[in-house]
Design an enzyme around this catalytic site. Structure first.
Site, short mmCIF file in Angstrom:
data_model
loop_
_atom_site.label_atom_id
_atom_site.label_comp_id
_atom_site.label_asym_id
_atom_site.label_seq_id
_atom_site.Cartn_x
_atom_site.Cartn_y
_atom_site.Cartn_z
N LEU A 1 -1.07 5.33 -1.51
CA LEU A 1 -0.17 5.82 -0.47
C LEU A 1 -0.66 5.15 0.81
CD1 LEU A 1 2.23 7.76 -0.21
CD2 LEU A 1 0.62 9.60 0.24
N ASP A 2 0.22 4.45 1.49
CA ASP A 2 -0.17 3.70 2.68
C ASP A 2 -0.87 4.61 3.69
OD1 ASP A 2 1.07 1.39 1.71
OD2 ASP A 2 2.97 1.91 2.65
N THR A 3 -1.70 4.00 4.51
CA THR A 3 -2.43 4.74 5.54
C THR A 3 -1.48 5.49 6.47
OG1 THR A 3 -4.14 3.04 5.43
CG2 THR A 3 -4.18 4.50 7.34
N SER B 1 1.42 6.67 5.71
CA SER B 1 2.28 7.59 4.97
C SER B 1 1.49 8.84 4.64
CB SER B 1 2.78 6.92 3.68
OG SER B 1 3.56 5.78 3.99
#
Length: 190
Positions: free
Chosen positions: A43-45, A47
């Site tokens: 999960l992107d930073t 997000s």
């Protein structure tokens, strides 16, 4: 301490999906103190939301690999006005240059539902002259920054992205506070 086979973390905005120290961002180690668990997917930073972690390599591969078609549900707060044609473009699949996305399930999220989300820290920048709204996007791929790229490609820059569900697990039925984790049964995914 016995390590659960699968845990789910409600990852806050700004946390990087790694356990080793990072010079700019808090890491998963600040939220999960269990030994030898690793993210099953990323999960992107920038997000937020559900992140699965496990110490079981086979389970990790099954969760993360697209051939198993595990549905991930995202709520994207996007800039602009609603438009059925663009929603259909997202649903049909979007050419992102390096690949064409698989068909997605896309629908609007009403204001009452989006109000169930926790406040983001820091809050998104709101502008009085620019409208925004929430979309629910369900995909089984999950390539790098895919939902953000899909939304941008159809002309809706993503202001906030929250993964609210993975398989049958969702942040609302789990009642999982931001930054907290709990053990779940892997069977609860399907």
């Amino acid at each position: 301490m016995s390590v659960p086979e699968l845990i789910v973390l409600n990852k806050p905005y700004g946390v990087i999906c790694q356990f080793s120290a990072h010079e700019k961002h808090p890491t998963l180690k600040q939220y999960v103190s269990l030994p030898n668990v690793y993210p099953a997917g990323r999960l992107d930073t920038d997000s937020e939301g559900l992140l699965l972690l496990t110490a079981n390599g086979r389970l990790q591969a099954k969760i993360a690999h697209p051939k198993y078609k595990l549905i991930k549900t995202y709520w994207a707060q996007v800039e602009g006005k609603t438009d059925n044609e663009r929603i259909q473009q997202l649903a049909d699949g979007v050419n992102l240059g390096d690949f064409i996305t698989q068909p997605a399930q896309v629908q609007l999220v009403n204001a009452a539902d989006s109000a169930r989300l926790w406040p983001r820290v820091p809050p998104i920048r709101e502008r009085k002259t620019v409208t925004d709204f929430w979309l629910q996007i369900r995909i089984s791929e999950g390539k790098n920054r895919q939902v953000r790229r899909m939304c941008a490609k159809v002309g809706w820059p993503c202001l906030r992205l929250v993964r609210v569900g993975i398989g049958q697990l969702d942040v609302f039925s789990l009642k999982l506070p931001l930054g907290k984790w709990q053990a779940v049964n892997p069977k609860d995914l399907s």
